[in-house]
Design an enzyme around this catalytic site. Sequence first.
Site, short mmCIF file in Angstrom:
data_model
loop_
_atom_site.label_atom_id
_atom_site.label_comp_id
_atom_site.label_asym_id
_atom_site.label_seq_id
_atom_site.Cartn_x
_atom_site.Cartn_y
_atom_site.Cartn_z
N HIS A 313 83.76 -35.16 -20.30
CA HIS A 313 83.09 -36.63 -20.09
C HIS A 313 83.32 -36.92 -21.77
O HIS A 313 82.63 -36.24 -22.49
CB HIS A 313 81.89 -36.58 -19.48
CG HIS A 313 81.58 -37.86 -19.09
ND1 HIS A 313 81.05 -38.96 -19.81
CD2 HIS A 313 81.80 -38.63 -18.09
CE1 HIS A 313 80.85 -40.31 -19.15
NE2 HIS A 313 81.27 -40.03 -18.15
N ASP A 370 83.14 -36.91 -10.50
CA ASP A 370 84.28 -36.94 -9.97
C ASP A 370 84.41 -35.68 -9.33
O ASP A 370 85.39 -35.38 -8.39
CB ASP A 370 85.52 -37.41 -10.67
CG ASP A 370 85.26 -38.98 -10.95
OD1 ASP A 370 85.37 -39.16 -12.19
OD2 ASP A 370 85.29 -39.62 -9.91
#
Length: 431
Positions: A313, A370
Amino acid sequence: MDTYIAMTKYVSATIGDQPTDGSLPIVQGTMGPAGVDIQALYSRHGVLAFDPGFRSTASCKSAITFVDGDEGVLLYRGYPIEELAEHSTLVEVAYLLMHGDLPTAVQRAEFDRAIGQYNLLHEQVMSFYNGFRRDAHPMAVMVAVVGALSAFYHDVIDIRNPQDRTRAAIRLIAKMPMIAAASYTYFMGRQQRYPINKLDYSANFLQMMFGLPTSEYVVDPVLARAVDVILILHADHEQNASTSTVRLAASSGANPFACIAAGIASLWGPAHGGANEAVVRMLHEIGSVENIPKAIARAKDKSDSFRLMGFGHRIYKNFDPRSRVIQAQAKKVLAHLGKDDPLLEIAIRLEEIALKDEYFVERKLYPNVDFYSGILLQAMGFPLNMFTAVFAVARTTGWASHWLELQEEAHGIDRPRQIYVGQTLRHYPKK
Ligand code: SDX
């Protein structure tokens, strides 16, 4: 050889008294890193800040969401995401993101009424779906249909009017479940069902997705709650790529439906909201726990474009707090349905192995929102190509809230500059 220059020549920033040496002010928020206000950098010094990917750039001030990537903290208007996922609902979170505080009972009732008033699609909008091939990706359909709504609501919105702005935001939030569901039922060759206002937002989304004309749709409260939690977790995330897209489009004064359509387009990318679909495809490709070491090796191999989807991320260099909640929901829903999904076992094992691998540890690559969401959605019957569409339904609450917040700012149109690396002046050859 790159040229280096001491930042002190430009930025001996001071906090407190008005600077006299040409230094630049510090902008300090209520939480998180401060910023050096470089708005005068070019006008005063004739140089630009260079920050492709905006890794060190704050594009705006915002009071909506706070993320601390090092600590794995995510707050919506100051409330921890874990508490909202546990106790709140998507509609209450939408009100919170839009207005800044949790609604009173009266405000909540009025908001529910407004959502129920605006959740239908104009029958002519439904006709747009017929222009698509049956196998069109739902995100392609949603970009088009939401953009097309600007043709229906352009003349009735005065974005200088706060009531019109709030109504446009509510219209968008209210209509997204039917827009998303219709992109699925069209693909399935089924007539689109309408919302049933005695049901709550997520239960309505489920019945519009999976209800059949041949029998009454019975809402499973465990699944409806799981959908609500997944929508809460995906509602906002400060200045991510799609939200920044919405804000950039909105800065020109563009129609809010057109701005949200731009956000949907940006979210579709596999590096962003499209990752949930890519994770499940990756887990299917890995196929078994025995193949995990090979996948890890490929993810580390720079000559291989394979990445561990759902890992890493731009901001979280610790656990993404959302991934923990989603993993728990996935386990709960699978147990409730009496299913076991081999992909969940592969995902959990993959996480365990990766988090002990030096490559991932030193790069601080953790599972993000996700990594487990696709497994949860698949367990509830959502097809692979609908995962990002569900993300778009949720993120519309965040996009709409940022659109509203931006209207209160007065910095005008966003207009980034560039470092030009093209041809210097030359003239067209004389014939
Ligand atoms: C979302 O911004 C948001 O807030 C987004 C989001 C939201 O709610 O809006 O949180 C939602 O988009 C989550 C992210 C979903 N995307 C993915 O899961 C796709 C896989 N992840 C990667 O593509 C990547 O981690 C990004 C795009 C998410 C972040 O990329 P960065 O910050 O640019 O990281 P990087 O490319 O600078 O990587 C640093 C290093 C590199 O290696 P080195 O050059 O240092 O050797 O880590 C490696 C990268 O190659 N790396 C990975 C990796 N992610 C980064 N290696 C293998 N697998 C990965 N997934």
